[in-house]
Scaffold this active site. Structure first.
Site, short mmCIF file in Angstrom:
data_model
loop_
_atom_site.label_atom_id
_atom_site.label_comp_id
_atom_site.label_asym_id
_atom_site.label_seq_id
_atom_site.Cartn_x
_atom_site.Cartn_y
_atom_site.Cartn_z
N ILE A 1 -1.33 -2.03 -5.34
CA ILE A 1 -2.17 -2.62 -6.39
C ILE A 1 -2.14 -1.73 -7.64
O ILE A 1 -2.38 -2.19 -8.75
CB ILE A 1 -3.60 -2.86 -5.87
CG1 ILE A 1 -4.36 -3.82 -6.78
CG2 ILE A 1 -4.35 -1.56 -5.66
CD1 ILE A 1 -5.63 -4.37 -6.16
N GLY B 1 -0.15 5.16 -1.01
CA GLY B 1 -1.13 5.94 -0.26
C GLY B 1 -0.51 7.09 0.53
O GLY B 1 0.69 7.37 0.42
N GLN B 2 -1.36 7.72 1.35
CA GLN B 2 -0.93 8.92 2.09
C GLN B 2 0.23 8.61 3.03
O GLN B 2 1.21 9.35 3.08
CB GLN B 2 -2.13 9.47 2.88
CG GLN B 2 -1.89 10.86 3.45
CD GLN B 2 -2.91 11.26 4.51
OE1 GLN B 2 -3.66 10.43 5.02
NE2 GLN B 2 -2.94 12.54 4.84
N TYR C 1 -15.27 0.61 8.56
CA TYR C 1 -13.83 0.86 8.75
C TYR C 1 -13.47 0.69 10.23
O TYR C 1 -12.51 0.00 10.57
CB TYR C 1 -13.53 2.27 8.26
CG TYR C 1 -12.13 2.76 8.52
CD1 TYR C 1 -11.04 2.16 7.91
CD2 TYR C 1 -11.90 3.84 9.38
CE1 TYR C 1 -9.74 2.64 8.14
CE2 TYR C 1 -10.62 4.32 9.61
CZ TYR C 1 -9.54 3.71 8.99
OH TYR C 1 -8.28 4.18 9.22
N GLY D 1 0.85 -1.20 0.00
CA GLY D 1 0.00 0.00 0.00
C GLY D 1 0.88 1.24 0.00
O GLY D 1 0.57 2.26 0.62
N LYS E 1 -11.13 -2.21 11.88
CA LYS E 1 -9.89 -1.91 12.60
C LYS E 1 -9.91 -2.54 14.00
O LYS E 1 -8.90 -3.06 14.45
CB LYS E 1 -9.68 -0.38 12.70
CG LYS E 1 -9.26 0.26 11.39
CD LYS E 1 -7.89 -0.20 10.94
CE LYS E 1 -7.43 0.39 9.64
NZ LYS E 1 -6.19 -0.22 9.12
C1 AKB Z 1 -10.35 8.43 8.30
O1 AKB Z 1 -10.77 9.59 8.41
O2 AKB Z 1 -11.04 7.47 7.93
C2 AKB Z 1 -8.91 8.16 8.67
C3 AKB Z 1 -8.76 7.73 10.08
C4 AKB Z 1 -9.02 8.68 11.18
O3 AKB Z 1 -8.44 6.61 10.33
N1 AKB Z 1 -8.12 9.32 8.41
#
Ligand code: AKB
Length: 316
Positions: free
Chosen positions: A36, A12-13, A143, A9, A147
């Site tokens: 990818i 990415g940022q 998300y 990855g 996590k």
């Molecule tokens: C998001 O905003 O989804 C991410 C994070 C806080 O994990 N930057």
């Protein structure tokens, strides 16, 4: 022993900045960037690059077998805002991708793995201020709960397989070298670009939405400090809280105005990212990271704003 480091990855940022720093420390040929998608010019021209799809086990097996990495950084993920548009895809990528890497790290005896978690592991019933390392966690984004589940998997692989996995719950990250990729905290990067280009910015979060944020220099330094820390000092094998700087869009705009007095901010209202932001902490307690691996923040809001504007003005 020299390290062989695989960053998955890398476009990415975080990856863009991390690959650069790791190549300076360990030598370009020892840091394999992979993604990818096709690499940026900077990544392709500064060292080795491999295509990698974390959902493709054969592809990953080949990568591990070819490079036998001593350290792996798994950064490929779908973030909070995009995750709500494609919940099942986000779950699959964030979870299956992690488990593939943990399995191959065990199989190929990778010495250390880094995997990023996020403040998104907290939810509406977590304490909002100075959120502690251990508390109620009821994330309500895909998300966020991917996590949280990922943290449990990391701790499990450490306990069951002795895999040295290390992780940080990143706040929103702000950097000038790469764009953020579909998160709720992205406004805090876009605002700088728009302030320089157009002198104004419409925030999708309300004026008083406080969130924990961190300048990329601090985030990269934290990541490398954690990876360099002696294993015996680490008491947390899920993921460490990191506080960063807490501010609202209005406070950030005021800081930008000190350098660009004509800058104007407005607020769109009614954005699907607002309830996500409202479910997250406003500030974080990172005393465990300070205690275990000597973490100290360097960039406060004025220092970060100055550095962002200074660097972005040279690149935009
Ligand atoms: C998001 O905003 O989804 C991410 C994070 C806080 O994990 N930057």
């Amino acid at each position: 022993m020299s390290e062989k480091i695989l960053v998955i990855g890398a476009n990415g940022q975080i990856g863009t900045e991390l690959v650069n720093t790791l190549r300076n420390i360990h030598g370009a040929e020892n840091v394999i960037a992979s993604d990818i998608n096709s690499p940026t010019y900077a990544i392709r021209n500064s060292g080795p690059f491999e295509f990698a799809n974390v959902l493709d086990k054969d592809n990953l097996h080949h990568l591990f077998d070819k490079h036998r990495p001593t350290q792996v950084y798994l950064l490929a993920a779908i973030l909070s805002a995009v995750g709500e548009q494609k919940p099942k895809v986000a779950w699959d990528l964030n979870m299956t991708g992690l488990i593939h890497i943990l399995d191959f790290a065990v199989e190929f005896k990778t010495a250390k793995v880094f995997w990023p978690s996020s403040i998104a592991v907290f939810g509406p019933h977590s304490p909002k201020f100075n959120t502690p390392q251990y508390c109620v966690m009821d994330p309500n984004t895909v998300y966020g709960f991917s996590k949280l589940a990922g943290e449990r998997w990391c701790e499990y692989y450490y306990a069951k397989h002795g895999l040295d996995v290390r992780s940080i719950r990143y706040p929103g990250l702000i950097g000038w070298r790469a764009s953020p990729g579909g998160g709720t905290t992205d406004y805090a990067v876009h605002i700088f670009h728009e302030a320089i280009k157009n002198g104004k910015y419409e925030s999708f979060l309300t004026a008083d939405t406080a969130l924990p944020m961190m300048y990329m220099d601090d985030a990269i330094r934290a990541t490398i400090s954690l990876m360099d820390a002696p294993a015996k000092n680490l008491s947390i094998r899920s993921s460490y809280n990191l506080a960063g700087i807490s501010f609202t869009p209005a406070q950030l705009a005021d800081e930008i105005k000190k350098h660009l007095p004509e800058f104007e901010i407005s607020y769109s209202g009614n954005d699907p990212r607002q309830p996500i932001a409202d479910s997250w902490p406003k500030s974080i307690d990172d005393s465990q990271a300070q205690h275990d691996w000597g973490w100290q923040l360097e960039f406060d809001l004025p220092k970060m704003t100055f550095d962002m504007l200074d660097n972005l003005k040279k690149t935009i």
